[in-house]
Design a protein around this motif. Sequence first.
Motif, short mmCIF file in Angstrom:
data_model
loop_
_atom_site.label_atom_id
_atom_site.label_comp_id
_atom_site.label_asym_id
_atom_site.label_seq_id
_atom_site.Cartn_x
_atom_site.Cartn_y
_atom_site.Cartn_z
N GLU A 182 39.06 10.22 46.34
CA GLU A 182 39.81 10.77 45.21
C GLU A 182 39.46 10.04 43.91
O GLU A 182 38.89 8.95 43.94
N SER A 183 39.89 10.60 42.83
CA SER A 183 39.70 9.95 41.53
C SER A 183 40.41 8.60 41.52
O SER A 183 41.51 8.48 42.05
N GLY A 184 39.76 7.64 40.94
CA GLY A 184 40.38 6.32 40.81
C GLY A 184 40.13 5.42 42.00
O GLY A 184 40.67 4.33 42.08
N CYS A 185 39.29 5.88 42.96
CA CYS A 185 39.02 5.06 44.14
C CYS A 185 37.91 4.05 43.90
O CYS A 185 37.64 3.23 44.76
N GLY A 186 37.23 4.15 42.79
CA GLY A 186 36.18 3.17 42.49
C GLY A 186 34.77 3.69 42.67
O GLY A 186 33.82 2.90 42.67
N LYS A 187 34.61 5.00 42.79
CA LYS A 187 33.26 5.55 43.02
C LYS A 187 32.34 5.31 41.83
O LYS A 187 31.21 4.86 41.98
N SER A 188 32.85 5.63 40.64
CA SER A 188 32.01 5.43 39.45
C SER A 188 31.69 3.95 39.26
O SER A 188 30.58 3.59 38.88
N THR A 189 32.68 3.13 39.51
CA THR A 189 32.46 1.69 39.37
C THR A 189 31.40 1.23 40.36
O THR A 189 30.54 0.41 40.03
N ALA A 194 37.71 -3.07 41.57
CA ALA A 194 37.44 -1.65 41.82
C ALA A 194 36.36 -1.46 42.87
O ALA A 194 36.22 -0.38 43.42
N GLN A 242 28.56 10.41 35.21
CA GLN A 242 29.57 11.40 35.59
C GLN A 242 29.63 12.54 34.58
O GLN A 242 29.73 13.70 34.94
N THR A 259 40.37 -6.59 32.11
CA THR A 259 40.95 -5.75 31.07
C THR A 259 41.18 -6.56 29.80
O THR A 259 41.05 -7.78 29.80
N PRO A 282 33.59 -4.16 30.21
CA PRO A 282 34.54 -5.00 30.96
C PRO A 282 34.19 -5.20 32.43
O PRO A 282 34.98 -5.81 33.15
N VAL A 301 40.74 -6.13 37.78
CA VAL A 301 40.86 -4.90 38.56
C VAL A 301 39.69 -4.88 39.54
O VAL A 301 38.54 -4.72 39.14
N TYR A 341 36.77 -5.29 36.97
CA TYR A 341 36.97 -5.11 35.54
C TYR A 341 37.88 -6.22 35.07
O TYR A 341 38.82 -6.60 35.76
N LEU A 363 44.87 -1.06 41.51
CA LEU A 363 43.86 -2.03 41.96
C LEU A 363 44.02 -3.39 41.30
O LEU A 363 43.28 -4.32 41.59
N1 LIG Z 1 36.94 0.13 31.80
C1 LIG Z 1 37.86 -0.12 32.75
N2 LIG Z 1 38.70 -1.17 32.61
C2 LIG Z 1 39.63 -1.43 33.55
N3 LIG Z 1 39.81 -0.69 34.66
C3 LIG Z 1 39.02 0.36 34.85
C4 LIG Z 1 38.00 0.71 33.91
N4 LIG Z 1 37.36 1.82 34.34
C5 LIG Z 1 37.96 2.15 35.51
N5 LIG Z 1 38.95 1.28 35.83
C6 LIG Z 1 39.79 1.29 37.03
O1 LIG Z 1 38.97 1.11 38.15
C7 LIG Z 1 39.40 1.95 39.21
C8 LIG Z 1 38.24 2.80 39.70
O2 LIG Z 1 37.84 3.70 38.68
P1 LIG Z 1 36.57 4.61 38.85
O3 LIG Z 1 35.44 3.78 39.36
O4 LIG Z 1 36.36 5.35 37.60
O5 LIG Z 1 37.03 5.60 40.01
P2 LIG Z 1 36.45 7.02 40.41
O6 LIG Z 1 35.09 7.17 39.84
O7 LIG Z 1 36.47 7.00 41.89
O8 LIG Z 1 37.39 8.04 39.88
C9 LIG Z 1 40.57 2.76 38.68
O9 LIG Z 1 41.75 2.15 39.15
C10 LIG Z 1 40.46 2.63 37.20
O10 LIG Z 1 41.74 2.61 36.62
#
Ligand SMILES: Nc1ncnc2c1ncn2[C@@H]1O[C@H](COP(=O)(O)OP(=O)(O)O)[C@@H](O)[C@H]1O
Lengths: 335, 334
Positions: free
Chosen positions: A44-51, A25, A100, A17, A63, A23, A15, A283
């Motif tokens: 866990e949440s914030g590990c980058g799964k969605s990304t 991810a 999600q 920002t 982004p 970032v 990402y 990250l």
């Molecule tokens: N739009 C974004 N811009 C910047 N950082 C992001 C954005 N979306 C997520 N992040 C960061 O990327 C990391 C992974 O997020 P995410 O993929 O949503 O994790 P998860 O799905 O595992 O909870 C986190 O540190 C989050 O803060």
Amino acid sequence: MGKVMLEVNELTTKYITRFNEDVYAVDHVSLKVEEGKSLGIAGESGCGKSTLALSLMGYYFSPLHYTSGEIIIDGQNITGMNPDAVRKSILGNEIAYIPQAAMNALNPTQKIINFIEDVVQAHDPKVSKKEIYELARERFEVLGLPKEVLQRYPVELSGGMKQRTVIATSVILEPKILIADEPSSALDVTSQKMVIKMLRYMMEKGYVKAMIFITHELPLLYNVTDDIMVMYAGQIVEKGSAQQTVFDPIHPYAKGLMGSIIVPESGLKDSKLTAIPGTPPNLKKPPEGCRFAERCKYVTPECKRFPVDMKYVEGNRSYRCIFSEEHLRKAYQNG
Amino acid sequence: MKGYRRYFLNKLLWLLVTAVFAFLLNFTLPRLMPGDPVAAIVSRLAQGMSNSTGMKAVYEQYATQFGTNKPIIEQFFLYVGNVFKGNFGSSFSQFPRPVIDILKSSIWWTVGLQFPAIIVGWIIGNILGVLAAYIRKGFDKVIMPVSLFISNLPAFGMAVILLVIFAVDLKWFPTSGGYGFDLIPEFSWRFIWSVIVHYQLPFWSIVLIAIGGQAIGMRSMSIYELNADYVKYARFLGIKDRKIVGYVFRNAMLPQITGLALAIGTMVGGALVAEIIFSYPGLGTTLLTAIQGQDYPLISAVTLIITVMVLIANFTLEIIYGLIDPRIKAAQSD
Ligand SMILES: Nc1ncnc2c1ncn2[C@@H]1O[C@H](COP(=O)(O)OP(=O)(O)O)[C@@H](O)[C@H]1O
Ligand SMILES: [Mg+2]
């Protein structure tokens, strides 16, 4: 070994920002899913799964940016393809996604059938509305949705119906790969299992050839996916079969996610995530060495010195830790 | 449909309540003048009139019309009854022309000017707003400040600017009137052309003001919608951006209908001012001359008509909104 439907090599995305910070991810992620198989991704949440889920689609918009690595779908390398071409010929019909927040995934002011028409016609404008209706009706029936739902607006549907509608819409073009990002995280465990069963059924019916299922609850994946990857701070930290990873994790983070479950079945049912103390690292500036070191019970100064590579061990498994499997097992036995 | 009926009844109730208040105000205000309203009106009239039979006629007419000797409640119903019969009495300044006559000749100019102008302004404003949100970059950097500037101009400011530039300096358009002063209203090309030419400046001065306000609201609504989950989902199913912008436009625009309903009072106010600046033969100009001539019955009738028009426009918008936005029905039924 079956035909590989999805192969990802060293994929890295980041990402950027608003303040121009990077970032990372998704950091050098590699994976393979064979035809007829499903892969679970936990962390866990914030590990980058969605990304990771978004990155796998091969289509990036701000982004999120592509950095390096490759994605190969059923033998076709889609990295470097023109984004418009990806959108037209890959998204939706080769690889599809369930977001999600499936509850909010539908346009509130559009009838379900009109949305499905848009999806189908985006790939083939020649398909008639009548054909699309027939297709949608059949697909909805398979998922236990009455055909009347097609004429409704999303706001007129219950949560469970919306969930199924999203599943049915995602598989309408029979994509080779379906990526479901916590499609059930708002639901209780039983309903979650229902959703997973439904997704598996889509695979059995042949609407989908391979599946990736993402959840923050590792125990949920037992018995529903074939393989499991555990993700921490943008990296894969453990990879193996579902059975092995859930009941016999190697990496201390995977171990932590499973808590202290020892009794199969009965133990699983009332397993609560024993929270691992601490939080995942930022990250924007991930640690040099092992990313889990800060929170690891078994940490040594050596851990923080260099980046850690994946180790491949018996049983087609791998994990990211400087210690040997024996060393870790002994450590777990001593508590 | 049950949810919508409730929504409809709710809005209808509000319409009735506000209409009653409008009538009450229109009825009470003249009676708040010190002394007997009829005497006050007639004494004011007497200053400008030498015709004693006329004066007497006016006095009698008002005594019966207002029924000042009757109880106040009865007076109110008498007044409402008169209004519904279209009986607003005679104008003072154009005596003995009935007020309803003057209204009939000016109301269509106002309706013909304001409704198209507000609707066109609303549509253009919304399109610019969604484009600014979607394209961002340079386009947004131009649209936003310009919209902010325009929407903060006082209503007469825009009219005066257009007047000075296009009528006085460039002489492209006439400065005032609804048609050439040398023409009589008739169905001829010359007359119609003259009407069209006279229409432009008042029309665009209202349109521009409406665009400014709507574009700003629409832009922020659209930015919010563009980040919604359904946008991402649609994208990842391969749907084209043009289609998706269509979704966003619809979703952001629908609430803008209520925004328009809220703004319509202000807009009509501004539009009346534009009429005055261009001496357009509508209600705004009529109201101004009525005030200047202390033509009390005419003032009262014009304000009542304008209020009722705004209320009805408002009501219609809310009803349409409820019909076409499925979110409203859903919100009402739980
Ligand atoms: N739009 C974004 N811009 C910047 N950082 C992001 C954005 N979306 C997520 N992040 C960061 O990327 C990391 C992974 O997020 P995410 O993929 O949503 O994790 P998860 O799905 O595992 O909870 C986190 O540190 C989050 O803060
Ligand atoms: Mg997530």
